[in-house]
Design an enzyme around this catalytic site. Sequence first.
Site, short mmCIF file in Angstrom:
data_model
loop_
_atom_site.label_atom_id
_atom_site.label_comp_id
_atom_site.label_asym_id
_atom_site.label_seq_id
_atom_site.Cartn_x
_atom_site.Cartn_y
_atom_site.Cartn_z
N CYS A 183 0.84 -9.90 -12.05
CA CYS A 183 1.50 -8.97 -11.14
C CYS A 183 2.91 -8.70 -11.66
O CYS A 183 3.21 -8.99 -12.80
CB CYS A 183 1.51 -9.49 -9.70
SG CYS A 183 2.59 -10.90 -9.45
N CYS A 241 14.29 -1.15 -1.25
CA CYS A 241 14.19 -0.04 -2.19
C CYS A 241 13.52 -0.49 -3.48
O CYS A 241 12.77 0.24 -4.11
CB CYS A 241 15.56 0.53 -2.51
SG CYS A 241 16.29 1.41 -1.12
#
Lengths: 550, 97
Positions: free
Chosen positions: A509, A291
């Site tokens: 990132c 998730c």
Amino acid sequence: MADVEQLRHENALLREELAKLRAQLATNARKADPGSAPAAAAAAAAAAALPSTHDNSSNGCAAQTVCSTCPIQADAASLQQQSEGAAAEQATASSSSNAHQALHGLSKAQVERYSRQLLLPSFGIAAQGRVCSSSVLIVGCGGLGSPAALYLAAAGVRKLGLVDHDVVELSNMHRQVSHSEQRLGMHKAASTAAAVAALNSSVAVDTHLQGLTPSNAVGIISQYDVVIDASDNAPTRYLINDACVACGVPLVSAAAVGTDGQLTVYNAGGNGPCYRCLFPECPAAANCSRCADAGVLGPVPGVMGVLQAVEAIKLVGGVGQPLAGKLLLYDALAGRFSSIKLRGKAPGCAACGEGGMTREGVAAFDYAAFTGGQTANDGPPVPLAVLPAKQRLTAAQAAQLLQAAAADGTAREDDLPQQQQQQQQQQRNEGAKALVLLDVRPPEQFAVMSLPGAVSVPYLQLEQRLPEVLALCGASSAAAQQHDAAAAAGSISNGTSNSSSSQRVVVLCRRGNHSQLAVQRLRQAGVPAVDVVGGYEAWAAEVDSAMPVL
Amino acid sequence: MKLKIEFSGGLELLFGNQKEYAVDVPCSEQQLTVGKLLPWTRDQLLKDRPELFMKGDSVRPGILVLINDCDWELSGTLDAELQEGDKVLFISTLHGG
Ligand SMILES: [Zn+2]
């Protein structure tokens, strides 16, 4: 059918025994302590209700699995336990007239609270009585466990066990609806316990804040009638399955990621498979989205968790058919439920097969090794260490570089003639080019926030967009071609020393893993890029606390 | 042979984020096994990260294969014979909660 006859016989004996117990308790209550009268009534009601309500013809259990699908075993020990449980609950419920309770185990308050289920022809007082004396363990107090706990508490189970080692975070709140803003940072199991207490104070709650481990799993699970798997990681799912098989406890299992949900019931009698029958070999972590990476639409685990409560209530109430041997799929985007037929038990299953998992076997099993080192906390991936330290910047160093680049591009232009302004503008563009900030996060993350000037090139598209990226980084096309030739010949040079790039290239990132792989790729192509250790998360922690962390 | 191929549980992300495909798979004399369909699906439909779909001749651990909504274990796994109009569904098991 012999089993059924045997059970009927045992039930009759138990009915007699409990009738005696009822008489004795009632006598004691009258004699000694009027306060314990409701407890006596509860014991009496349990005696009256249980044998008849566990009749397999009315509760839908197949004859050969009379009680394996209904966790409330009609043996003396558990009946005793149930009457004690009911008594304990009665003690906390409002005391009311004994005369009105003689026919069932519920107090006036309970009858009124559960009246809409009592009126339900397919449920009624008998099933409610069983629910009120049942215990359910919920492993995971997150998106699935929250609604499951709330609905089971609302339905009036006697005892709820809540297992979670994690604490409540802000990013949980959109789906983990048993928590509240006031309880941010609290242990999830304790937070869910508070929600349960607020909803139905007659439910006994046991919290297990240390999480489920191979050494405690059997001890905990064996105390419950039904287990709900609301966990979020592979090692825990195998552990719960094995412990439930070893202890003979039905398992209601669900999962949700993105906009998809899945639900099934294991270990509920019949020939249905267990989790290991379906997945004898553990899926690689990359095959299962988390998730925290793939995202999840809040109500999707909500739907699945509520369905888990439904299945658990059916099991402990002894009504309907458990969703075993089938997998229910929910596709929220299509607005569609579908059900698929699963294989039967695998004869050689390491859990439910011949000589399968024992209680001792669970404690001794190495779940981390079996799942290829996946951890039981669904935390972020282990940080990669691909690049040498000199090819990496700290967030603070990167911030300095960015600041310097921005200063280069800033000039006092107010009093310059227009022509010069244009010239300045051009210089600034070239100055800005001196630093290329490549953001390799997925587009969804980039869309939420990014550093000024960052160029989005998602890591998964890097290979495809390499020519464009090399041009942006100022690498000569000759170098790129050379690289291609080298790649074709199978001898890619590292390309760090004699770089053809005219730009300073910084790759960023979310956490500093993909950025390392991207730098590695760019260096193969002749661009001496560097990355930022810890990515945006480190930036938020070290440079800019106002930056939102995904 | 005309088939419906579907992906679910996040597996569609490897297939261009498309959940349903209507395909016409070349085969001789209307004979096609799932074992033959797997590499065809990989070669023709897969867009991203092929290593996450197949392992050896079969699917990766964690992927269920359903033929007309029935587990392929019930019809012979790789040897299961497909028929015109069948639906083959690939589901990735989910862990999230
Ligand atoms: Zn099994």
